[in-house]
Write an enzyme that holds these catalytic residues in place. Sequence first.
Site, PDB file in Angstrom:
ATOM      1  CG  HIS A 152      36.471  34.131  19.480  1.00  0.00           C
ATOM      2  ND1 HIS A 152      37.251  35.086  20.113  1.00  0.00           N
ATOM      3  CD2 HIS A 152      37.081  32.933  19.728  1.00  0.00           C
ATOM      4  CE1 HIS A 152      38.265  34.494  20.710  1.00  0.00           C
ATOM      5  NE2 HIS A 152      38.194  33.199  20.488  1.00  0.00           N
ATOM      6  CG  ASP A 162      36.134  38.564  19.654  1.00  0.00           C
ATOM      7  OD1 ASP A 162      36.015  37.476  20.227  1.00  0.00           O
ATOM      8  OD2 ASP A 162      37.107  38.892  18.948  1.00  0.00           O
ATOM      9  CB  SER A 195      41.316  32.175  20.561  1.00  0.00           C
ATOM     10  OG  SER A 195      40.545  32.066  21.741  1.00  0.00           O
TER      11      SER A 195
END
EC number: 3.4.11.5
Length: 298
Positions: free
Chosen positions: A276, A249, A109
Site C-alpha cells: 500500500h 496492495d 489511499s
Amino acid sequence: MAIPEPNHTGTVDFNGWSTWYRTTGEPGRTPLVVLHGGPGAGHHYTLRIAGIAQQGRPVVHYDQLGTGLSTHLPGKGADFWTVQLFLDELDNLLKALGISDAYHILGQSWGGMLAAEHAVRRPAGLRGLVIANSPASMELWLSGAAELRAALPPEVQRTLLAHEAAGTTDHPEYRAAEQIYNERHVCRVVPTPPEVQATWDNIAADPTVYHTMNGPNEFHVVGTLKDWSVIDRLHLIDVPTLLVSGRYDEATPTTLKPFADHIPDVRWHMFEHSSHMPHVEEEELYLQVVGAFLDSTD
C-alpha cells in the site's frame, strides 16, 4: 534516501481552525500537493514524496483538520467529519498558498478518494492528478479486504472475527493479528519505518477522524465512509491521471479498475514489489514514475 527538509512550514486559517502545511523546494514548476490517507493519518508517512522537489518542483504536504499538527476537534461528531469538510479545507489551502490557478494533486489511499472528489468538480487550476492506492468505492475496498483476509493463517482469521464480534478491537490479541495483515498489505518494510510509525502514532493519539469515518483499522470499515463511491462521477475528470498501486496492495486491482475504466485520460503503474506504500517500499522508482508523469502534464 533521506527525507528532504522543508523550505517553509506554517499554518493557514480555516473557519477559525488551523491547517498546518510544509513546502519542500523553491517556487518554479507547477507545485504538487499531497493528500494523506486515513482519514486522520497525518502527513508523516507520505514525506518521501517530497523527493519530487529534487526534480525542481515544489511539494506541499499538509495535515488535514483533526490530525497531526492541524487543529484537533475530538468533541465533533459524525455529522461534522464529512467529505465536503475536507474538500473545503483543500480549496482554502490552495487559495491561501496562492497556487489555486495551477497545481497538481497526489492523493494516497483516502487522500486519493478525496483527490477524485476534488477532480470531478473540474477545478480550473488542476493540471494533473495522481490517485495512489485508492478505491473507487468502499464496497470494492471491503470486497478486496475480504479476499486478502481469507488468505491469512486460519488462527489469525479466527482472532480477528472473534474480537470484531465482541467489539474488542482494541485488545492486544486483535492488534497483533492486525499487524500481520499490515505487514503483508499495508507496508512490507519491516521494521516499520519511523515516518510510517509516526502516522500510526498519530491515529492512536487522536483516533477521532479515523474511527468516525473509517473504523478501527484498514479492513474493518464501519464508519461513515462505508457506503462511499465516486464511480458514477469519474467520467467528469478532465485532467491527465496516473493510477498507482502495489502488487500486494490492500487496494486490490479490482478496487482501482473503475478509475481506469471511466477516467478519459488515464494510465496505471503497478509497483511489483510493493503493497500500500510504494512511495516507501520502492521509493526511487516511485519518484521516477510520478515525476515523469508530472513532467508530461506540464
